[in-house]
Design a protein around this motif. Structure first.
Motif, PDB file in Angstrom:
ATOM      1  N   ILE A   1      -4.363   9.073   2.876  1.00 57.43           N
ATOM      2  CA  ILE A   1      -4.507   8.716   1.461  1.00 57.43           C
ATOM      3  C   ILE A   1      -5.675   9.464   0.842  1.00 57.43           C
ATOM      4  O   ILE A   1      -5.614   9.929  -0.312  1.00 57.43           O
ATOM      5  CB  ILE A   1      -4.673   7.190   1.329  1.00 57.43           C
ATOM      6  CG1 ILE A   1      -3.448   6.492   1.933  1.00 57.43           C
ATOM      7  CG2 ILE A   1      -4.842   6.771  -0.124  1.00 57.43           C
ATOM      8  CD1 ILE A   1      -3.587   4.986   2.027  1.00 57.43           C
TER       9      ILE A   1
ATOM     10  N   CYS B   1       2.011   1.893  -3.539  1.00 54.86           N
ATOM     11  CA  CYS B   1       0.952   2.472  -4.367  1.00 54.86           C
ATOM     12  C   CYS B   1       0.704   3.939  -3.983  1.00 54.86           C
ATOM     13  O   CYS B   1       0.498   4.809  -4.847  1.00 54.86           O
ATOM     14  CB  CYS B   1      -0.340   1.676  -4.194  1.00 54.86           C
ATOM     15  SG  CYS B   1      -0.243  -0.004  -4.870  1.00 54.86           S
ATOM     16  N   TYR B   2       0.755   4.196  -2.701  1.00 51.55           N
ATOM     17  CA  TYR B   2       0.564   5.558  -2.226  1.00 51.55           C
ATOM     18  C   TYR B   2       1.678   6.477  -2.743  1.00 51.55           C
ATOM     19  O   TYR B   2       1.424   7.608  -3.175  1.00 51.55           O
ATOM     20  CB  TYR B   2       0.525   5.541  -0.705  1.00 51.55           C
ATOM     21  CG  TYR B   2       0.456   6.904  -0.073  1.00 51.55           C
ATOM     22  CD1 TYR B   2      -0.652   7.747  -0.279  1.00 51.55           C
ATOM     23  CD2 TYR B   2       1.495   7.349   0.738  1.00 51.55           C
ATOM     24  CE1 TYR B   2      -0.696   8.996   0.321  1.00 51.55           C
ATOM     25  CE2 TYR B   2       1.449   8.595   1.333  1.00 51.55           C
ATOM     26  CZ  TYR B   2       0.350   9.420   1.116  1.00 51.55           C
ATOM     27  OH  TYR B   2       0.295  10.662   1.703  1.00 51.55           O
TER      28      TYR B   2
ATOM     29  N   CYS C   1      -4.264  -0.312   3.229  1.00 51.50           N
ATOM     30  CA  CYS C   1      -3.613   0.358   4.345  1.00 51.50           C
ATOM     31  C   CYS C   1      -4.386   0.153   5.640  1.00 51.50           C
ATOM     32  O   CYS C   1      -5.579  -0.134   5.623  1.00 51.50           O
ATOM     33  CB  CYS C   1      -3.490   1.855   4.049  1.00 51.50           C
ATOM     34  SG  CYS C   1      -5.052   2.755   4.188  1.00 51.50           S
TER      35      CYS C   1
ATOM     36  N   TRP D   1       0.826  -1.220   0.000  1.00 49.69           N
ATOM     37  CA  TRP D   1       0.000   0.000   0.000  1.00 49.69           C
ATOM     38  C   TRP D   1       0.854   1.260   0.000  1.00 49.69           C
ATOM     39  O   TRP D   1       0.492   2.268  -0.632  1.00 49.69           O
ATOM     40  CB  TRP D   1      -1.009  -0.012   1.144  1.00 49.69           C
ATOM     41  CG  TRP D   1      -0.480   0.281   2.532  1.00 49.69           C
ATOM     42  CD1 TRP D   1      -0.194  -0.602   3.491  1.00 49.69           C
ATOM     43  CD2 TRP D   1      -0.252   1.576   3.098  1.00 49.69           C
ATOM     44  NE1 TRP D   1       0.234   0.006   4.628  1.00 49.69           N
ATOM     45  CE2 TRP D   1       0.186   1.372   4.412  1.00 49.69           C
ATOM     46  CE3 TRP D   1      -0.384   2.898   2.610  1.00 49.69           C
ATOM     47  CZ2 TRP D   1       0.521   2.420   5.272  1.00 49.69           C
ATOM     48  CZ3 TRP D   1      -0.060   3.924   3.475  1.00 49.69           C
ATOM     49  CH2 TRP D   1       0.398   3.703   4.789  1.00 49.69           C
ATOM     50  N   ARG D   2       1.976   1.221   0.691  1.00 40.45           N
ATOM     51  CA  ARG D   2       2.816   2.402   0.702  1.00 40.45           C
ATOM     52  C   ARG D   2       3.430   2.665  -0.681  1.00 40.45           C
ATOM     53  O   ARG D   2       3.637   3.804  -1.079  1.00 40.45           O
ATOM     54  CB  ARG D   2       3.921   2.265   1.756  1.00 40.45           C
ATOM     55  CG  ARG D   2       3.380   2.372   3.177  1.00 40.45           C
ATOM     56  CD  ARG D   2       4.494   2.371   4.207  1.00 40.45           C
ATOM     57  NE  ARG D   2       3.977   2.511   5.548  1.00 40.45           N
ATOM     58  CZ  ARG D   2       3.625   3.670   6.121  1.00 40.45           C
ATOM     59  NH1 ARG D   2       3.738   4.784   5.441  1.00 40.45           N
ATOM     60  NH2 ARG D   2       3.159   3.705   7.354  1.00 40.45           N
TER      61      ARG D   2
ATOM     62  N   ALA E   1      -4.105   1.743  -2.395  1.00 42.77           N
ATOM     63  CA  ALA E   1      -3.529   2.039  -1.082  1.00 42.77           C
ATOM     64  C   ALA E   1      -4.602   2.050  -0.013  1.00 42.77           C
ATOM     65  O   ALA E   1      -4.392   1.554   1.104  1.00 42.77           O
ATOM     66  CB  ALA E   1      -2.807   3.377  -1.142  1.00 42.77           C
TER      67      ALA E   1
END
Length: 1016
Positions: A866, A832-833, A858, A829-830, A854
């Motif tokens: 986000i 993608c973020y 997350c 997720w990080r 994300a």
């Protein structure tokens, strides 16, 4: 002209008998005539004799007159002084009558000259005879000489040259003439001179002998050498001849003493035979006879000088033997030394190379110890001659030493054996074999070198076990074959075992001493009885057999190793490993299958325990030996032979499938660890890879093969440990987190991130096959590297794939609670973020989709962060679309179109997100750059690959979400469909998407107002 003037003017060479008579007969003064005859010294013997006889004849009348005068003078002296004797009367007379005194002195001189003339004549004849005899001997020695040429040579030769002329002989002292004859080795003439002039020469007899050259053989002048009397212990005075039976009146002792007492120095010079000394031949006067001990000293000095200066041992020995035969005492020991030294020089074997010859001397001999003498005797002996050399040289020498010890009252019964055994224990192996073969029990005892059977065994055991080096085992076996046989007494096994145990303790080196020498071992074996020696010989036989086998395969060792390792499993295993890996005489691996089978057979033979005589590998089982052998075969790289051997023969029993697999893996890993290069197509790495083909394929084998392939691939990327130093296979194996290796690969190549399948395949071969969490982390690395290169499209595509793996990871409940699982989701997720909020990435739908990913993955605490990013991107997108719409509307010629605005869902979601994102803080990027790519990748991410939450405030919210048990999955699915509720000509909103978005927004708003998570 007066007769005196005419006499003085006549030259010596003009004189003859007639002229002498003519000149002197008419002279009436007898004293003057006598003086005139004494004054003349000529070289012509006839003239000299005429002069001497004339002077004696004319002086006779004066002597008779003197005698008459002395008679009356003595009578008068007696009446005046009754105490005065005849000698005092003579002295008184000679003091008063000076002319008569001089006449007496001249008459003495003439008698001496007459004797010398006669001596000179016979010496001349003796010299001529000796020379003629020498020439005849030379002719007899030369059978090829021509008689006619020899006769002509005799006629033309001037004859032998005299040592001196008559004039010289008459003018110089007799001792000088004797020394000249001695130095020229004219011993016949010297003997005659000493015979007729003994009174003058006897005090100087040793000076004359010392003038004889040392090289002269004593047999030529033995009659001149001194002798001793056993009874008186004194020198024997030789019997000499004289020219006159009765001395003349002037030669009587009383007259001579009176003349010496009254003469002037000038007159004394006429009386004395002047001693003219020089440095070469000093004159030492010894008037009295010497004691026997003094003669011993003289012979000893003469012998030592002969040896040291001329090196003629035979001459020195002959001189000593003559002295001993003449009764000179205490020459035995010196004679023994000379005889022994003579044997060393002339009878001992000599080197073929003259440069190796030694200059022996009596002085050097006396400084040598008995062991050094024995070594000198046998220094150049060989296998064929050493036994006989010991019998004829060494044993006699040892007998002499024993006799000398007895004479010195220090008898030593062990002296002979001790010295002989000491030499044997230090001698070269070849010579020792010959000595033992000449000491066999079946030989005649008197002919054996070592005559005691037990000593033969002790010497053999001490010698072979005392050799510190690897040697010729067949020769050692020949020593064993010479040992005595005492039968087979098995009742003594316990004693032999105890002896062997004691021997092992004795030979074991320690901090205080090294391994024992052969002499120390001989002392150890000395008290052992024949029974114990017999059992030890059996053990020696077993050790020799094992030593030959070890030597055959290139791992030879000395015999002490067998004693020290008999209970040491570790030493035996180490030797077996060396044997399997250094097979062959040269230490090179064997190629032929039969040779390998022979090696296995020999290794198994060394595990046998024969009647208590333990072999080299007695502590190892046959199975373990087989495993060691097969390991060595694999290490050699001869895998074709290994495949054939494992399936048949004696090895098949122990080489089962699991065993072969284990051994192949072990050898392959050993080769891998020792490889200097990771290239699997050459060197140890290639051998390690091919080694695995010997085992039956299995998951373990396949995993090891893939790991080797991965290592080769990693090294092909030129991964460095330090600048300029490539990573080694061993470093790769020892790396705890192998994902770090992927990071190093990505950091070492500019375009490695583009080859996603290659990197993933590398990860699979490193052991991450079917490991979804690891694949997620690797894809995250690829995304980060792509971001560093601003390759956003590739990064976005990789994120898409990563989300597929992440969703699969979340659905796998078996690992959903593992740390590895949480770390992978955190990374996903990080990542993608990170990509979704990149300002340089202008694909807004893709960015919003990434932020949706994300949101989906997350923790709850990170949702608002986000959403804030998503809202910002959405607002920018709306503004951009408004501008584009306004631009298009202004460009239309007719009509107006209703402006589009955000939907209710978008407005409410944006408002809610905006109210909650006021305290947004960016994630810290404070992690220090590491030496590996994994650290380098994570340094650019707002998270840690290890699962740590480093964003500011994010950790707290994530923890709260985890405690609440909520899951943002549905909300993430909403954003994964690109938030379909937002009106846009580029997106088609479906009912399903809109429903999902509304549901996600409701759940999010419920959370914002503090609703129950379970209801969501």
């Amino acid at each position: 002209m007066s007769f005196a003037k005419k006499w003085s003017e006549t030259k010596d060479d003009e004189l003859n008998a007639e002229l002498i008579a003519e000149l002197l007969e008419d002279v009436s003064d007898d004293i003057w005539v006598t003086a005139a005859c004494a004054e003349r010294v000529v070289s012509n013997p006839e003239v000299a004799q005429v002069l001497v006889k004339t002077g004696l004849r004319r002086s006779t009348r004066v002597i008779e007159s003197i005698k008459g005068s002395l008679a009356s003078y003595e009578h008068i002296g007696e009446t005046e002084d009754s105490a005065a004797g005849p000698e005092q009367s003579l002295q008184s007379y000679f003091r008063i009558h000076e002319r008569e005194r001089r006449l007496c002195i001249l008459r003495q001189l003439l008698f001496d000259r007459l004797d010398r003339i006669q001596t000179f004549l016979i010496m001349e004849n003796a010299i001529q005879a000796a020379t003629a005899e020498d020439e005849r001997e030379l002719e007899e020695d030369d059978p090829w000489a021509d008689p006619e040429e020899e006769e002509e040579k005799e006629d033309s030769s001037p004859g032998p040259k005299a040592s001196f002329t008559l004039f010289e002989f008459l003018s110089q002292p007799l001792v000088d003439s004797a020394i000249i004859l001695a130095s020229e080795q004219r011993f016949r003439a010297l003997d005659l001179l000493q015979s007729y002039h003994d009174a003058a020469l006897f005090p100087y007899r040793f000076s004359i002998l010392d003038a004889i050259p040392l090289s002269a053989h004593p047999s030529e002048y033995h009659h001149l050498l001194p002798a001793a009397d056993y009874e008186t212990n004194m020198e024997i005075k030789p019997q000499r001849s004289s020219w006159r039976e009765k001395p003349d009146w002037v030669e009587e002792t009383s007259v001579v003493d009176a003349l010496r007492a009254t003469s002037t120095p000038e007159e004394l010079a006429w009386l004395d035979d002047m001693e003219v000394s020089d440095d070469e031949f000093p004159r030492v006067r010894k008037d009295s006879l010497l004691k026997s001990e003094e003669l011993t000293d003289w012979y000893t000095r003469r012998v030592e000088s002969t040896d040291s200066q001329s090196g003629l041992l035979d001459t020195a020995l002959a001189l000593l033997q003559h002295g001993a035969s003449q009764g000179v005492p205490r020459l035995d020991e010196l004679g023994e030394d000379l005889i022994l030294l003579d044997r060393l020089v002339y009878e001992a074997p000599q080197p073929s190379d003259p440069s190796l010859l030694t200059d022996w001397s009596l002085a050097r001999w006396r400084t040598m110890s008995p062991p050094e003498v024995i070594k000198a005797y046998l220094a150049f002996s060989d296998f064929e001659s050493v036994a006989e050399d010991i019998r004829r040289l060494v044993l006699p020498y040892l007998s002499v030493l024993e006799a000398q010890a007895e004479r010195a009252k220090r008898p030593d019964l062990e002296l002979v054996n001790r010295l002989l055994y000491d030499y044997i224990l230090h001698a070269p192996l070849e010579l020792v074999v010959a000595i033992f073969e000449s000491s066999k029990a079946d030989m005649q005892r008197s002919y054996r070198i070592v005559r005691n059977d037990e000593d033969v065994a002790r010497l053999a055991l001490a010698y072979v076990y005392g050799l510190p080096r690897i040697t010729d085992w067949p020769m050692m076996s020949r020593i064993f074959e010479c040992q005595p046989d005492w039968g087979d007494d098995r009742d003594e096994d316990d004693e032999a075992y105890a002896t062997l145990t004691s021997l092992a303790e004795f030979v074991a080196p320690s901090a205080s001493r090294d391994a024992p020498s052969a002499e120390e071992l001989f002392i150890f074996f000395k008290p052992l009885p024949a029974s114990a020696l017999s059992r030890l010989l059996d053990i020696l036989d077993s050790h020799l057999e094992g030593a030959e086998i070890l030597d055959k395969w290139g791992v030879a060792t000395n015999l002490q190793w067998f004693i020290l390792s008999r209970k040491d499993e570790g030493q035996q295993r180490a030797r077996a490993v060396r044997m399997s890996r250094r097979s062959g005489d040269s230490g090179e691996a064997l190629e032929d299958e039969q040779e390998w089978r022979d090696l296995l057979e020999d290794m198994l033979k060394l595990t046998a325990k024969r009647e208590g005589n333990k072999s080299a590998f007695c502590m190892l089982s046959r199975e373990e030996i087989t495993r060691i052998f097969f390991t060595g075969l694999l290490s050699s790289g001869n895998f074709a032979v290994a495949k054939r051997i494992k399936g048949r023969g004696s090895a098949a029993k122990y080489l089962t499938g699991p065993v072969v697999e284990e051994l192949c893996l072990n050898v392959s890993r050993e080769l891998y660890d020792n490889a200097s290069s990771g290239n699997m197509h050459r060197g140890d790495m290639k051998t390690a890879y091919e080694c695995l083909t010997v085992a039956t394929p299995s998951p373990k084998v396949q995993a090891e093969r893939e790991f080797i392939e991965a290592t080769s691939k990693i090294c092909s990327f030129n991964v460095m440990t330090r600048p300029g130093i490539s990573i080694t296979p061993l470093e790769i194996r020892l790396t705890k987190d192998r994902l770090e290796l992927i990071a190093r690969v990505l950091s070492s190549s500019e375009d490695a991130y583009k080859h996603q399948e290659v990197i993933l395949d590398l990860a699979h071969k490193l052991g991450f096959k079917n490991d979804v969490a690891a694949e997620v982390k690797i894809l995250a690395m690829l995304v980060e590297v792509a971001l560093q290169h601003e390759d956003f499209m590739r990064a976005q595509a990789t994120c898409e794939r990563m989300m597929v793996d992440a969703r699969r990871l979340r659905s796998d409940m078996s690992i959903s609670q593992s740390t590895h699982h949480d770390e992978a989701l955190e990374v996903a997720w990080r990542c993608c973020y990170q990509l979704g909020r990149q300002s340089e990435f202008h694909d807004t739908p893709a960015k919003m989709r990434l932020l949706g990913f994300a949101i989906e993955l997350c923790p709850t605490d990170n949702t608002l962060d986000i959403l804030a990013a998503w809202r910002k991107i959405e607002a920018e997108d709306i503004d951009e679309r408004k501008k584009r719409s306004a631009a298009r509307a202004a460009a239309r010629p007719t009509g107006k179109r209703r402006e589009t605005g955000p939907s209710l869902l978008q407005v409410h979601a944006g408002a809610a997100a905006g109210s909650l994102l006021k305290g947004l803080r960016e994630f810290s990027q404070g992690q220090e750059a590491a030496t590996h790519m994994l650290s380098r990748v994570t340094a650019n991410l707002p998270f840690s690959l290890g699962g740590g939450n480093t964003a500011s405030g994010g950790g707290r919210r994530s923890d709260e979400m985890e405690r609440s048990g909520s899951s943002p999955r549905d909300f993430g699915q909403l954003f994964s469909r690109n938030l379909a509720g937002t009106p846009s000509p580029r997106h088609h909103v479906t009912d399903e998407v809109a429903a999902t978005a509304r549901h996600a927004l409701a759940r999010g708003m419920g959370w914002l107002i503090g609703g129950d998570d379970d209801d969501r």
